[in-house]
Design a protein around this motif. Structure first.
Motif, short mmCIF file in Angstrom:
data_model
loop_
_atom_site.label_atom_id
_atom_site.label_comp_id
_atom_site.label_asym_id
_atom_site.label_seq_id
_atom_site.Cartn_x
_atom_site.Cartn_y
_atom_site.Cartn_z
N ASN A 1 -9.36 -0.71 2.25
CA ASN A 1 -8.37 -1.43 3.02
C ASN A 1 -8.89 -2.20 4.09
O ASN A 1 -8.10 -2.72 5.06
CB ASN A 1 -7.31 -0.44 3.62
N GLN B 1 -7.62 7.86 2.17
CA GLN B 1 -7.93 6.99 3.33
C GLN B 1 -8.63 7.65 4.26
O GLN B 1 -8.22 8.63 5.10
CB GLN B 1 -6.54 6.34 3.80
N MET C 1 1.00 -1.29 -0.03
CA MET C 1 0.12 -0.08 -0.01
C MET C 1 0.94 1.34 0.02
O MET C 1 1.36 1.76 1.08
CB MET C 1 -0.85 0.02 1.29
N LYS C 2 1.25 1.63 -1.10
CA LYS C 2 2.13 2.90 -1.31
C LYS C 2 1.48 4.22 -1.08
O LYS C 2 0.43 4.64 -1.34
CB LYS C 2 2.83 3.01 -2.60
N LYS C 3 2.02 4.83 -0.01
CA LYS C 3 1.49 6.15 0.27
C LYS C 3 2.29 7.22 -0.55
O LYS C 3 3.41 7.26 -0.97
CB LYS C 3 1.97 6.39 1.92
N HIS D 1 -2.98 7.59 -1.16
CA HIS D 1 -2.12 6.62 -1.60
C HIS D 1 -2.28 6.49 -3.13
O HIS D 1 -3.45 6.92 -3.87
CB HIS D 1 -2.58 5.19 -0.98
N GLU D 2 -1.28 5.97 -3.80
CA GLU D 2 -1.06 5.81 -5.15
C GLU D 2 -1.93 4.29 -5.59
O GLU D 2 -1.73 3.26 -4.80
CB GLU D 2 0.03 5.76 -5.74
N ASP E 1 1.90 -3.95 -1.31
CA ASP E 1 2.43 -2.77 -1.58
C ASP E 1 2.67 -2.79 -3.09
O ASP E 1 2.43 -4.06 -3.95
CB ASP E 1 3.76 -2.65 -0.99
N TYR F 1 -5.37 7.92 -7.49
CA TYR F 1 -5.23 7.95 -6.04
C TYR F 1 -6.38 7.39 -5.31
O TYR F 1 -7.58 7.63 -5.72
CB TYR F 1 -4.91 9.41 -5.74
#
Length: 409
Positions: free
Chosen positions: A66, A81, A1-3, A88-89, A141, A78
């Motif tokens: 999520n 959250q 989970m890329k921020k 996040h992307e 991720d 994007y």
């Protein structure tokens, strides 16, 4: 989970204010509903959450991305959250220049496409391109896996709809196939782990409403036979009992100029479904009254109930006042044709309105301004995303991404 670590790039903020909906009512819409059960309109208010001020998408969708129990917002590349709207992307994104560019995300929908119990993103790109869906990585991720939605269908008509075409409880896509010049619907996969969308042609080839830049399409029961028909500005296709059957019967009708989403609604309470829509690039919000001639054939009469703003390129129906009547949510699509004067009112404030439906009181709609610095993009989400049993409004456009949280006063 890329921020996204550098939030200043996206301009994420949490500037919040309460915007009452009682200001700037239309002079032509001063009547109000006499329903004793309706919520007073001065208690219909919203708290504005600014997720970003960057232009990243003109489409928006929601869902619990999520699995934390909160409803998140997805806009193009994007997802934000809840409840703090951290970005996040989904895939590698960018900010677009609202004065000069269009985004790669015109309309967004959310659906658990492969039925793995994780919400996915459906993305419709520039009109006339194929659509995609992005598979939720289940908190892993990396970018979401990109899948083509249908290899041959180029999604045309600038107001495709996310609707249940066949009554199976799964939402489908109603659009034009601008490659084949047909009105079609794409059935969502039915079986678990299935990813294939099935195309069903409603019309023959080379019919109105099928150009990549055609405007206006909707689903509603116009002839009151219990089946929802397909509406475009040039007429409507009558739904057969079997919605998978091709070549629905077309009934020509003049339902106006280039418009946004088209809704079937009994506006004046006479038992007939009328058509409600708005100008996509000019001024005007209207309804076409259905009548009958001496032979029982449908007739249509236009009633404009607002010209407060232009570029109303998206709309939604939801009962905000609590009187049992669906109200109309409409926003201005800011810089619909970039920083030009091609559209009248292009540089006017980017407003977001709700029009209270008052079927017992002419002119049947009463306008309330929600906000004047957001507008809407190419679709509007009206859904309770905060868990308080009140419908919120979510929009994304060239002004940014916004959540209007319904506040019960």
């Amino acid at each position: 989970m890329k921020k996204i670590l550098n939030n200043t790039i996206l301009g994420i903020g949490f500037m919040i204010f309460v915007a009452s909906c009682t200001g700037r009512n239309q002079e032509s819409s001063e009547s109000s509903s006499d329903s004793s059960s309706a919520m007073p309109t001065d208690s219909v208010a919203f708290k504005k959450h600014i997720l970003t001020r960057e232009f990243i998408s003109e489409g928006v969708a929601v869902g619990d991305v999520n699995h934390d129990g909160n409803v998140d917002v997805m806009a193009g590349a994007y997802w934000f959250q809840a409840p703090d709207w951290e970005a996040h992307e989904i895939f590698e994104g960018k900010s677009f220049d609202p004065a000069k560019e269009y985004s790669n995300s015109f309309i967004n929908y959310s659906l658990d496409v492969n039925q793995d119990e994780w919400i996915d993103l459906i993305l419709i790109d520039y009109p006339g391109k194929v659509a995609w869906w992005y598979e939720n990585p289940k908190n892993a991720d990396g970018p979401w896996i990109k899948h083509i939605l249908h290899e041959t269908v180029e999604v045309g008509n600038e107001s495709p709809a996310f609707v249940d075409m066949d009554g199976d409880g799964r939402l489908d896509i109603l659009c034009a196939d601008s490659k084949e010049k047909q009105i079609v619907w794409l059935r969502a996969p039915l079986d678990k782990k299935a990813t294939t969308w099935t195309k069903f042609a409603i019309s023959e080839k080379n019919v109105p409403g099928t150009d990549r830049f055609s405007h206006g399409i909707g689903l509603g029961d116009l002839n009151m036979d219990g089946r929802k028909d397909v509406i475009i500005k040039q007429g409507w296709w009558e739904a057969p009992e079997d919605r998978m059957k091709p070549n629905w019967v077309f009934h020509p009708a003049d339902l106006g100029e280039d418009c946004s989403h088209m809704h079937a609604l009994d506006v004046n309470g006479d038992g007939l479904h009328d058509v409600v829509s708005a100008s996509a690039h000019r001024y005007g919000i209207w309804w076409y009254e259905q009548g009958k001639d001496g032979q029982g054939n449908m007739t249509w009469k236009k009633h404009e109930f607002s010209n407060a703003f232009s570029q109303s390129h998206s709309s939604a129906l939801i009962d905000l006042s609590g009187d049992g009547n669906p109200d109309l949510i409409v926003g201005k699509r800011f810089f619909a044709h970039n920083d030009t004067d091609n559209d009248p009112g292009a540089h006017d404030p980017a407003v977001l309105y709700w029009f209270e439906h008052t079927p017992r009181n002419e002119p049947f709609f009463k306008g309330h301004e929600i906000d004047n610095d957001s507008g809407s993009g190419l679709n509007i989400i009206t859904q309770d995303i905060t868990g308080d049993n009140a419908s919120d409004i979510v929009v994304a456009n060239k002004k940014g991404v916004f959540v209007f949280e319904r506040v019960i006063l």
